[in-house]
Design an enzyme around this catalytic site. Structure first.
Site, PDB file in Angstrom:
ATOM      1  N   ASN A  73      -6.366  -4.263  -4.634  1.00  0.00           N
ATOM      2  CA  ASN A  73      -7.587  -3.701  -5.212  1.00  0.00           C
ATOM      3  C   ASN A  73      -7.313  -2.446  -6.041  1.00  0.00           C
ATOM      4  O   ASN A  73      -8.021  -2.163  -7.001  1.00  0.00           O
ATOM      5  CB  ASN A  73      -8.632  -3.406  -4.133  1.00  0.00           C
ATOM      6  CG  ASN A  73      -8.094  -2.547  -3.014  1.00  0.00           C
ATOM      7  OD1 ASN A  73      -7.117  -2.916  -2.364  1.00  0.00           O
ATOM      8  ND2 ASN A  73      -8.712  -1.398  -2.781  1.00  0.00           N
ATOM      9  N   ASP A 127       0.827  -1.212   0.000  1.00  0.00           N
ATOM     10  CA  ASP A 127       0.000   0.000   0.000  1.00  0.00           C
ATOM     11  C   ASP A 127       0.857   1.255   0.000  1.00  0.00           C
ATOM     12  O   ASP A 127       0.624   2.180   0.774  1.00  0.00           O
ATOM     13  CB  ASP A 127      -0.940  -0.013   1.216  1.00  0.00           C
ATOM     14  CG  ASP A 127      -1.781  -1.274   1.268  1.00  0.00           C
ATOM     15  OD1 ASP A 127      -1.211  -2.358   1.491  1.00  0.00           O
ATOM     16  OD2 ASP A 127      -2.999  -1.183   1.060  1.00  0.00           O
ATOM     17  N   HIS A 150     -11.581  -2.676   6.603  1.00  0.00           N
ATOM     18  CA  HIS A 150     -11.591  -3.928   5.820  1.00  0.00           C
ATOM     19  C   HIS A 150     -11.874  -5.168   6.659  1.00  0.00           C
ATOM     20  O   HIS A 150     -11.426  -6.270   6.334  1.00  0.00           O
ATOM     21  CB  HIS A 150     -10.270  -4.094   5.058  1.00  0.00           C
ATOM     22  CG  HIS A 150      -9.951  -2.947   4.163  1.00  0.00           C
ATOM     23  ND1 HIS A 150     -10.811  -2.532   3.176  1.00  0.00           N
ATOM     24  CD2 HIS A 150      -8.881  -2.116   4.109  1.00  0.00           C
ATOM     25  CE1 HIS A 150     -10.278  -1.500   2.555  1.00  0.00           C
ATOM     26  NE2 HIS A 150      -9.121  -1.218   3.104  1.00  0.00           N
ATOM     27  N   HIS A 183      -4.243  -0.392   6.497  1.00  0.00           N
ATOM     28  CA  HIS A 183      -3.081   0.497   6.591  1.00  0.00           C
ATOM     29  C   HIS A 183      -2.543   0.523   8.014  1.00  0.00           C
ATOM     30  O   HIS A 183      -2.651   1.508   8.745  1.00  0.00           O
ATOM     31  CB  HIS A 183      -3.448   1.905   6.115  1.00  0.00           C
ATOM     32  CG  HIS A 183      -3.950   1.912   4.698  1.00  0.00           C
ATOM     33  ND1 HIS A 183      -4.639   2.952   4.147  1.00  0.00           N
ATOM     34  CD2 HIS A 183      -3.852   0.966   3.725  1.00  0.00           C
ATOM     35  CE1 HIS A 183      -4.945   2.655   2.890  1.00  0.00           C
ATOM     36  NE2 HIS A 183      -4.486   1.465   2.612  1.00  0.00           N
TER      37      HIS A 183
END
Ligand code: NAG
Ligand code: NAG
Ligand code: NAG
Ligand code: NAG
Ligand code: NAG
Length: 461
Positions: free
Chosen positions: A233, A167, A328, A357
């Site tokens: 994603n 990320d 999530h 995150h």
């Protein structure tokens, strides 16, 4: 909570784990770097890290990844902006005069109103292990030279240090993450990237120019050490409203991986051997249910791993299967239902994920007993089960996940709650390295300090 240990060795491991929690509390505070818990903005287009290299048709966004199954191949990728130019890579081993050439291919793609540059991919093969190579791209126009070091020959006792980033994005914090990774004395030799690369899709019409800036940003590291890619994603780029309905289009054009070397039929899932590790990359955003290509491939592959040769079995995926954050929450549940029994049966060592995150590490837990009606929905410790690690705090513009879920969904045994809370608020492990050797405890480092030491002595296979 403490199950009946059948194996004396594991009692020792559990004790080791508890001691390490205490050790962590002291050791962890010594880092000078504290990632601020606020939003970081994307670096502006004229930032130094996005600078276009000078010269006519100069190759940019140079990056490498492993190019075969065993580590003797490298895929070299770069983009030329003005004309296709040459697909050739010239390369030579350090201390030799003999130069070799290999030819690759060039691809382009369009995305909404964006047209890519000329994206070159060239696989060089049959390299010597453990050797420094120089390479040159841009032959015929502006050439640029880089280097990489091949890994040692695959074998059980080969030490190797992997970095892990997920990320990442392209904010000021992303730049700090990469800088810390580069400066970390643990010196990662290859980077396992757990998905969500550029975050170009956060821009209007998925502005693919932000894929180019990202490519230029990571070049300083990715041209020299292989980044092992996992799709997240933010790689899907599925936007039928603007006529873009082919998933993963920018990602699959820009980032080639050696999927055919592991008999995969898709670049979104594949496996490699590297030093003492066998690494399986999975795609959470491709079909993975029973009978699907990915399921068939995975269930064959995992049974074939020779643990005498590569005792370390590592799985990479984007969303975590165990996650105690609100962010999530339970998104990895369908994947868990399908794959956790395989992970436990085949004794996967670590499953790395990003997406959330934050940093988080589980104990070795298994939740395979649950069958919807038997009520056994709380994960139990099981020494055959993997450790699950989330390392999704690379620095992207969406900010950190900090809130923990207070629901009763079965999640990790929070024996390390203190560890990850401390990590989360005071010490973001923007990069971690694993000492990857038999009998070496899992040791995650950040800024050169041990931030988290796990019960990762290998259990008997
Ligand atoms: C985030 O916080 C740090 C430290 O408090 C501050 O220096 C920085 O300007 C902040 N960044 C943003 C984008 O607000
Ligand atoms: C760039 O390289 C190509 C061959 O790869 C060559 O045909 C072309 O003339 C070169 N252009 C310039 C300006 O050097
Ligand atoms: C990014 O980090 C590098 C290395 O620390 C530094 O030289 C550069 O100025 C930074 N760029 C930005 C835009 O923060
Ligand atoms: C597994 O690897 C070891 C060590 O390289 C080798 O001796 C053995 O033959 C391999 N086993 C199989 C089934 O390939
Ligand atoms: C661990 O899980 C495996 C596979 O589900 C099971 O056979 C084994 O009994 C479990 N071990 C313990 C200690 O629960």
């Amino acid at each position: 909570m403490v199950p009946k240990w059948v194996c004396a060795g594991f009692v020792y491991l559990l004790l080791g784990l508890i001691l390490n929690v205490a050790e962590f509390c002291n050791g962890g505070m010594t880092s000078g770097y504290q990632r601020p818990n606020n939003l970081s903005f994307d670096m502006p287009l004229d930032s130094d890290v996005f600078r276009v290299p000078p010269g006519y048709n100069a190759p940019q966004q140079v990056h490498i990844t492993q190019g075969d199954y065993e580590g003797r191949g490298v895929i070299i990728s770069w983009i030329t902006p003005d004309e296709p130019g040459s697909n050739t890579v010239v390369y030579w081993a350090e201390n030799t005069e003999l130069k070799n050439c290999a030819d690759g291919i060039v691809v382009t793609y369009k995305y909404f109103d964006y047209t890519s540059g000329f994206i070159h991919h060239c696989t060089i093969k049959d390299l010597e292990f453990d050797t420094k190579y120089y390479y040159e791209v841009g032959i015929g126009n502006t050439t640029r030279q880089f280097w990489f070091i091949t890994p040692p020959k695959v074998g059980p006792d080969v030490p190797y240090t992997f970095g892990l980033i997920g990320d990442l994005g392209q904010t000021y914090d992303s730049n700090t993450t990469l800088t810390h990774y580069e400066l970390n004395p643990a010196k990662g030799q290859a980077l396992l990237f757990v998905g969500d690369l550029s975050y170009a899709d956060d821009y209007p019409f998925h502005d693919n120019n932000r894929w180019d800036t990202w490519g230029r940003f990571i070049e300083r590291n990715a041209a020299h050490q292989p980044w092992i890619w996992t799709a997240g994603n933010h790689e899907i780029d599925f936007a039928p409203a603007i006529g873009e309905s082919i998933p993963f289009k920018p990602y699959t054009h820009r980032f080639f991986v050696p999927y055919e070397a592991s008999e995969s039929t898709s670049p979104l899932w594949y496996s490699i051997k590297r030093a003492s590790a066998y690494i399986i990359v999975m795609s959470s955003y491709s079909a993975f249910g029973k009978y699907t290509p990915q399921y068939k491939w995975f269930t064959n592959k995992v049974t074939e791993v020779n643990r005498t040769e590569t005792p370390w079995l590592i799985v990479l995926m984007h969303p975590p299967m165990y996650n105690s954050y609100v962010s999530h929450y339970m998104e990895g549940e369908t994947m868990r239902v399908m794959y956790e029994p395989w992970f436990v049966e085949y004794k996967v060592d670590v499953v790395f994920a990003g997406h959330v995150h934050a940093y988080e590490r589980s104990e070795r837990v298994s939740n395979v007993a649950y069958n919807i009606i038997n009520g056994l929905c709380t994960p139990v410790n099981n020494h055959s089960a993997p450790v699950y690690i989330t390392i999704g705090d690379g620095g992207n513009q969406e900010g950190l996940s900090t809130a923990h879920s207070h629901t009763t969904q079965p999640t990790v045994k929070p024996a390390l709650d203190m560890a990850f809370l401390t990590l989360r608020t005071g010490l973001m492990p923007t990069s971690v390295g694993i000492g990857i050797k038999m009998d070496m405890p899992l040791k995650l480092t950040h800024n050169g300090f041990t931030t988290d030491t796990g019960n990762h002595r290998k259990s008997p296979l």
